[in-house]
Design an enzyme around this catalytic site. Structure first.
Site, PDB file in Angstrom:
ATOM      1  N   ALA A   1       5.421  -9.161   1.533  1.00 20.84           N
ATOM      2  CA  ALA A   1       6.392 -10.094   0.945  1.00 20.84           C
ATOM      3  C   ALA A   1       6.074 -11.542   1.322  1.00 20.84           C
ATOM      4  O   ALA A   1       6.553 -12.470   0.666  1.00 20.84           O
ATOM      5  CB  ALA A   1       7.799  -9.724   1.386  1.00 20.84           C
TER       6      ALA A   1
ATOM      7  N   ARG B   1     -12.898 -11.017   5.540  1.00 16.78           N
ATOM      8  CA  ARG B   1     -12.309 -10.703   4.241  1.00 16.78           C
ATOM      9  C   ARG B   1     -12.283 -11.938   3.338  1.00 16.78           C
ATOM     10  O   ARG B   1     -11.890 -13.022   3.754  1.00 16.78           O
ATOM     11  CB  ARG B   1     -10.882 -10.201   4.436  1.00 16.78           C
ATOM     12  CG  ARG B   1     -10.134  -9.893   3.163  1.00 16.78           C
ATOM     13  CD  ARG B   1      -8.712  -9.479   3.508  1.00 16.78           C
ATOM     14  NE  ARG B   1      -8.031 -10.564   4.182  1.00 16.78           N
ATOM     15  CZ  ARG B   1      -7.172 -11.375   3.603  1.00 16.78           C
ATOM     16  NH1 ARG B   1      -6.881 -11.237   2.329  1.00 16.78           N
ATOM     17  NH2 ARG B   1      -6.587 -12.334   4.290  1.00 16.78           N
TER      18      ARG B   1
ATOM     19  N   ALA C   1       3.003 -12.781   1.333  1.00 20.47           N
ATOM     20  CA  ALA C   1       1.745 -13.220   0.712  1.00 20.47           C
ATOM     21  C   ALA C   1       2.020 -14.321  -0.312  1.00 20.47           C
ATOM     22  O   ALA C   1       2.898 -14.180  -1.167  1.00 20.47           O
ATOM     23  CB  ALA C   1       1.060 -12.032   0.040  1.00 20.47           C
TER      24      ALA C   1
ATOM     25  N   ALA D   1       0.834  -1.207   0.000  1.00 21.15           N
ATOM     26  CA  ALA D   1       0.000   0.000   0.000  1.00 21.15           C
ATOM     27  C   ALA D   1       0.868   1.257   0.000  1.00 21.15           C
ATOM     28  O   ALA D   1       0.614   2.207  -0.752  1.00 21.15           O
ATOM     29  CB  ALA D   1      -0.933  -0.008   1.205  1.00 21.15           C
TER      30      ALA D   1
ATOM     31  N   ARG E   1     -13.192 -18.780   5.284  1.00 15.48           N
ATOM     32  CA  ARG E   1     -12.040 -18.956   6.163  1.00 15.48           C
ATOM     33  C   ARG E   1     -12.411 -19.067   7.641  1.00 15.48           C
ATOM     34  O   ARG E   1     -11.824 -19.844   8.391  1.00 15.48           O
ATOM     35  CB  ARG E   1     -11.146 -17.734   5.935  1.00 15.48           C
ATOM     36  CG  ARG E   1      -9.782 -17.852   6.450  1.00 15.48           C
ATOM     37  CD  ARG E   1      -8.972 -16.701   5.939  1.00 15.48           C
ATOM     38  NE  ARG E   1      -8.452 -16.970   4.616  1.00 15.48           N
ATOM     39  CZ  ARG E   1      -7.606 -16.160   3.981  1.00 15.48           C
ATOM     40  NH1 ARG E   1      -7.228 -15.031   4.537  1.00 15.48           N
ATOM     41  NH2 ARG E   1      -7.154 -16.464   2.791  1.00 15.48           N
TER      42      ARG E   1
ATOM     43  N   GLU F   1      -9.339 -19.859  -4.538  1.00 21.38           N
ATOM     44  CA  GLU F   1      -9.221 -19.858  -3.071  1.00 21.38           C
ATOM     45  C   GLU F   1     -10.618 -19.914  -2.473  1.00 21.38           C
ATOM     46  O   GLU F   1     -11.623 -19.752  -3.169  1.00 21.38           O
ATOM     47  CB  GLU F   1      -8.437 -18.631  -2.593  1.00 21.38           C
ATOM     48  CG  GLU F   1      -6.956 -18.744  -2.960  1.00 21.38           C
ATOM     49  CD  GLU F   1      -6.108 -17.569  -2.499  1.00 21.38           C
ATOM     50  OE1 GLU F   1      -6.621 -16.667  -1.824  1.00 21.38           O
ATOM     51  OE2 GLU F   1      -4.915 -17.574  -2.845  1.00 21.38           O
TER      52      GLU F   1
ATOM     53  N   GLU G   1      -3.939  -2.606   5.057  1.00 17.00           N
ATOM     54  CA  GLU G   1      -4.567  -3.325   6.170  1.00 17.00           C
ATOM     55  C   GLU G   1      -4.910  -2.437   7.358  1.00 17.00           C
ATOM     56  O   GLU G   1      -5.864  -2.727   8.091  1.00 17.00           O
ATOM     57  CB  GLU G   1      -3.651  -4.482   6.619  1.00 17.00           C
ATOM     58  CG  GLU G   1      -4.309  -5.375   7.657  1.00 17.00           C
ATOM     59  CD  GLU G   1      -3.532  -6.641   7.967  1.00 17.00           C
ATOM     60  OE1 GLU G   1      -2.567  -6.965   7.243  1.00 17.00           O
ATOM     61  OE2 GLU G   1      -3.905  -7.319   8.951  1.00 17.00           O
TER      62      GLU G   1
ATOM     63  N   HIS H   1      -4.198 -13.643  11.210  1.00 17.66           N
ATOM     64  CA  HIS H   1      -3.717 -13.459   9.840  1.00 17.66           C
ATOM     65  C   HIS H   1      -3.998 -12.064   9.288  1.00 17.66           C
ATOM     66  O   HIS H   1      -3.175 -11.504   8.575  1.00 17.66           O
ATOM     67  CB  HIS H   1      -4.387 -14.514   8.963  1.00 17.66           C
ATOM     68  CG  HIS H   1      -3.965 -14.482   7.528  1.00 17.66           C
ATOM     69  ND1 HIS H   1      -2.669 -14.693   7.128  1.00 17.66           N
ATOM     70  CD2 HIS H   1      -4.684 -14.284   6.381  1.00 17.66           C
ATOM     71  CE1 HIS H   1      -2.591 -14.620   5.797  1.00 17.66           C
ATOM     72  NE2 HIS H   1      -3.790 -14.355   5.334  1.00 17.66           N
TER      73      HIS H   1
ATOM     74  N   HIS I   1      -6.234 -17.267  10.020  1.00 22.53           N
ATOM     75  CA  HIS I   1      -6.058 -18.171   8.881  1.00 22.53           C
ATOM     76  C   HIS I   1      -6.113 -19.590   9.414  1.00 22.53           C
ATOM     77  O   HIS I   1      -5.479 -19.903  10.416  1.00 22.53           O
ATOM     78  CB  HIS I   1      -4.719 -17.898   8.187  1.00 22.53           C
ATOM     79  CG  HIS I   1      -4.646 -18.470   6.806  1.00 22.53           C
ATOM     80  ND1 HIS I   1      -4.583 -19.829   6.568  1.00 22.53           N
ATOM     81  CD2 HIS I   1      -4.665 -17.874   5.591  1.00 22.53           C
ATOM     82  CE1 HIS I   1      -4.549 -20.030   5.251  1.00 22.53           C
ATOM     83  NE2 HIS I   1      -4.609 -18.864   4.635  1.00 22.53           N
TER      84      HIS I   1
ATOM     85  N   LEU J   1      -4.619  -7.589  -1.072  1.00 25.78           N
ATOM     86  CA  LEU J   1      -3.602  -6.959  -1.932  1.00 25.78           C
ATOM     87  C   LEU J   1      -4.292  -6.067  -2.962  1.00 25.78           C
ATOM     88  O   LEU J   1      -3.817  -4.983  -3.290  1.00 25.78           O
ATOM     89  CB  LEU J   1      -2.743  -8.021  -2.627  1.00 25.78           C
ATOM     90  CG  LEU J   1      -1.805  -8.851  -1.740  1.00 25.78           C
ATOM     91  CD1 LEU J   1      -0.967  -9.794  -2.593  1.00 25.78           C
ATOM     92  CD2 LEU J   1      -0.902  -7.985  -0.881  1.00 25.78           C
TER      93      LEU J   1
HETATM   94  C1  SIN Z   1      -3.548 -17.521   1.459  1.00 27.76           C
HETATM   95  O1  SIN Z   1      -2.741 -17.623   0.547  1.00 27.76           O
HETATM   96  O2  SIN Z   1      -4.158 -18.457   1.959  1.00 27.76           O
HETATM   97  C2  SIN Z   1      -3.791 -16.170   2.043  1.00 27.76           C
HETATM   98  C3  SIN Z   1      -4.439 -15.310   1.067  1.00 27.76           C
HETATM   99  C4  SIN Z   1      -5.056 -14.165   1.783  1.00 27.76           C
HETATM  100  O3  SIN Z   1      -4.961 -14.062   3.003  1.00 27.76           O
HETATM  101  O4  SIN Z   1      -5.706 -13.362   1.119  1.00 27.76           O
END
Ligand code: SIN
Length: 508
Positions: free
Chosen positions: A45, A367, A47, A17, A275, A115, A356, A332, A230, A373
C-alpha cells in the site's frame, strides 16, 4: 481457531503477492492468514512508483530484460527473469480484471512513468503516486467478494510444522492463544525485512518473519546479502520514513548538497543512475557532514503528478514545489529470501514463497525499480497455477510441544543497522555474526529476528567482492567469478561458527 477444509491452501500475508495468489487459486479453498487487517501492515500500500511492464510503443520484454540484467549486476537468473518479464501483460490484465484502475490518458493509453536505470518509460501507475494504495484497494475488495477465500485477521504465524521434509501445518497465534492449523500446501507471502533497520521505508513490523519460518523448516535461502537502500527517503528521523519516489527524479528532480552542488552529475546516468549508486553517493555526502536535498523539476505539476508525496511533505512542514526536500537513504527492499523456482516452489515440499520474501533470481544483486510489484503478481499467478495442478492432500493432525516466546526485533535491529548497512567490511560483519549467533542461541524472543539478520551477515561475509547493492570497503572490486549462493539454516549456522573460529585462530 476455525477448522479448515481438507485440501485448503494456506496463504500467509496479505500484500499484493498473497492477495493475488489467493484470488488466482479460486475456486480452490484458501485460508488467508494475516496479522494486520487485509492489505494493511505491508509495503504494497506504500508503493508510489508503480509496476514495470514493457507495454509502451518502442518497448519490448527484451529491452526490459536488458535493463533488469544490467541493474542485477551479473547475478540475475537470465532465463527466469525473461520468463517473469514476459508475463507482464498477463499480470497487468489480472490486476485490471480485479478492479485496479491505472492512470490513462484521454485516448485510454496507459500513462507510463520513468524510473532509474530503465531505458524506456514503462512504469504503470495509479492515482499519480498512489499505485500501491489503489492496487490494494482493488485486490482487497476482490478477496472480500471471493467465496473460496476465508480470511483470518489478527493471526500471527509462529512456526511451520513439518514431517519428513514436508509441510504439515502452522502454529498460529491469536489474542486468545496459539493453535495448530493443519495444511499441506502453504504459500509464504510475508514481505520484507525493514524492521531489522533503524531507518526503512517499510512497515517496521516486518523483519523477515517468512524467511525465518521457512529457514527453521529447512528451506534454502538465497542471495541474502543483497539489501537495497532507497536513496531518497524523507529525512525526518528514524523508524519508517516516508518515501520520495524515484519517479520524482524521473520527472526532472535533481539532488543537491547543502553547498548547492549537483554531486550526481559526476556519475553516469546522474540522478537516474542505478539505485545503489545514488544511495552510496548520498551516503558519502552525509558521511562528509553534508545534508542532501531533492529539488523538484520545474516542468512537472508536482501536486497533480505526486499528490501523496505532496501530502507527506506538507505533513513534515515542507512545500515540495518551493522548498528543497531533505532526503537520506533508508532500507527499502530485500533481493534475497526463500529460494524458489519459476513456480514459487521452495526446497521444502508443500511450501511456496512469493513476493519480497522469495528469491526467484529476477533481481540478482540489485532490483530494478518497480520490478517487485510485477514479480509479486507474476509469481502469485505461477504459484497458484502450480498448486492447482498438484493433488489436494488430506490434512493430518499436527502438534507442537511448546509455543515459542514472543519475538522482538530490537536486539537484531541494533546489530543489523550498525553492521549490515550500505557499506560493509569483514571485521564489522564478523562482529555482527558474533552478536547475532548468540541471540539465535538464546531462549527469548530475540532469536527469531536474529535468524534473518544472521543469514544476511553470513552471506555478506562470504561474498568477498562488491556487487550491486552489496558494497564492501575491504573488497571494493567485483570478483571475476561470482555466483548466487543458497544455504539452509544449518549451513548458515555452521558457516557462522567457521567464520568466528577462523577469526579466533587468526587472532591467537
Ligand atoms: C520508488 O517509487 O522510488 C520505489 C519504486 C520501487 O522500489 O520499485
Amino acid at each position: 481457531m476455525n477448522s479448515a477444509p481438507s485440501g485448503h491452501v494456506v496463504v500467509i500475508g496479505s500484500g499484493i503477492a498473497g492477495l493475488v495468489t489467493a484470488l488466482a487459486l479460486a475456486p480452490r479453498p484458501v485460508t488467508l492468514v494475516t496479522l494486520a487487517g487485509l492489505g494493511q501492515g505491508g509495503s504494497t500500500a506504500l508503493a508510489q512508483g508503480g509496476i514495470a511492464a514493457a507495454l509502451g510503443a518502442g518497448d519490448s520484454p527484451a529491452l526490459h530484460l536488458a535493463d533488469t540484467l544490467a541493474a542485477g549486476d551479473g547475478l540475475c537468473d537470465a532465463a527466469r527473469a525473461d520468463t517473469i518479464l514476459r508475463q507482464a501483460g498477463e499480470a497487468i490484465g489480472f490486476l485490471e480484471r480485479h478492479g485496479t484502475r491505472f492512470d490513462r490518458d484521454a485516448s485510454g493509453a496507459a500513462i507510463l512513468g520513468l524510473e532509474a536505470a530503465h531505458s524506456r518509460r514503462r512504469i504503470l501507475h495509479a492515482a499519480g503516486d498512489g499505485s500501491g494504495t489503489e492496487i490494494v484497494r482493488a485486490l482487497v475488495a476482490a478477496v472480500r467478494g471471493c467465496a473460496s477465500v476465508t480470511v483470518q485477521e489478527g493471526a500471527l504465524v509462529r512456526r511451520l510444522l513439518t514431517r519428513d521434509g514436508a509441510v504439515l501445518g502452522l502454529l498460529v497465534q491469536r489474542a486468545g492463544g496459539g493453535a495448530v492449523l493443519p495444511a499441506r500446501q502453504v504459500v509464504m507471502a510475508t514481505g520484507g525485512i525493514g524492521g531489522l533497520y533503524d531507518a526503512t521505508t517499510n512497515p517496521v513490523g516486518n523483519w523477515g518473519q517468512g524467511i525465518m519460518l521457512a529457514a527453521r523448516a529447512g528451506a534454502a535461502l538465497a542471495d541474502m546479502e543483497f539489501v537495497q537502500f532507497h536513496p531518497t527517503a524523507l529525512d525526518v528521523g528514524q523508524g519508517r520514513l516516508p518515501l520520495i519516489s524515484e519517479a520524482v527524479r524521473g520527472e526532472g528532480a535533481v539532488l543537491l548538497n547543502d553547498r548547492g552542488e549537483r554531486f550526481m552529475a559526476r556519475h553516469k546516468g546522474a540522478e537516474l543512475a542505478p539505485r545503489d549508486i545514488v544511495a552510496r553517493a548520498i551516503h558519502a555526502e552525509r558521511a562528509a557532514g553534508r545534508q542532501v536535498f531533492l529539488r523538484a523539476g520545474r516542468e512537472v505539476d508536482f501536486p497533480a503528478r505526486f499528490p501523496a508525496i505532496t501530502a507527506l511533505c506538507h505533513a513534515a512542514g515542507i512545500d515540495p514545489v518551493r522548498d528543497p526536500i531533505p532526503v537520506r537513504p533508508a532500507q527499502h527492499y530485500h533481493m534475497g529470501g526463500i529460494r524458489t523456482d519459476t513456480f514459487g516452489r521452495s526446497t521444502v515440499a508443500g511450501l511456496w514463497a512469493v513476493g519480497e520474501c522469495a528469491a526467484t533470481g529476477l533481481h540478482g544483486a540489485n532490483r530494478l525499480a518497480s520490478n517487485s510489484l510485477l514479480e509479486a503478481v507474476v509469481m502469485g499467478l505461477n504459484a497458484a497455477r502450480d498448486i492447482a495442478a498438484s493433488p489436494a492432500l488430506p490434512v493430518t493432525a499436527a502438534t507442537i510441544a511448546e509455543p515459542p516466546p514472543d519475538a522482538y526485533p530490537s536486539a537484531a535491529r541494533a546489530i543489523a543497522s550498525r553492521h549490515l548497512g550500505i557499506l560493509r567490511d569483514g571485521a564489522s560483519l564478523r562482529a555482527a555474526i558474533a552478536g547475532l549467533l548468540l541471540l539465535t542461541q538464546g531462549d527469548d524472543g530475540a532469536g527469531d529476528p536474529a535468524i534473518t539478520a544472521l543469514a544476511i551477515a553470513v552471506f555478506a561475509t562470504l561474498r568477498r567482492e562488491s556487487r550491486g547493492a552489496h558494497a564492501r570497503t575491504d573488497f571494493p572490486a567485483r570478483a571475476a567469478l561470482s555466483a548466487s549462493r543458497a544455504m539452509t539454516l544449518d549451513q548458515i549456522i555452521q558457516s557462522a561458527r567457521l567464520i568466528l573460529s577462523d577469526d579466533l585462530a587468526r587472532s591467537a
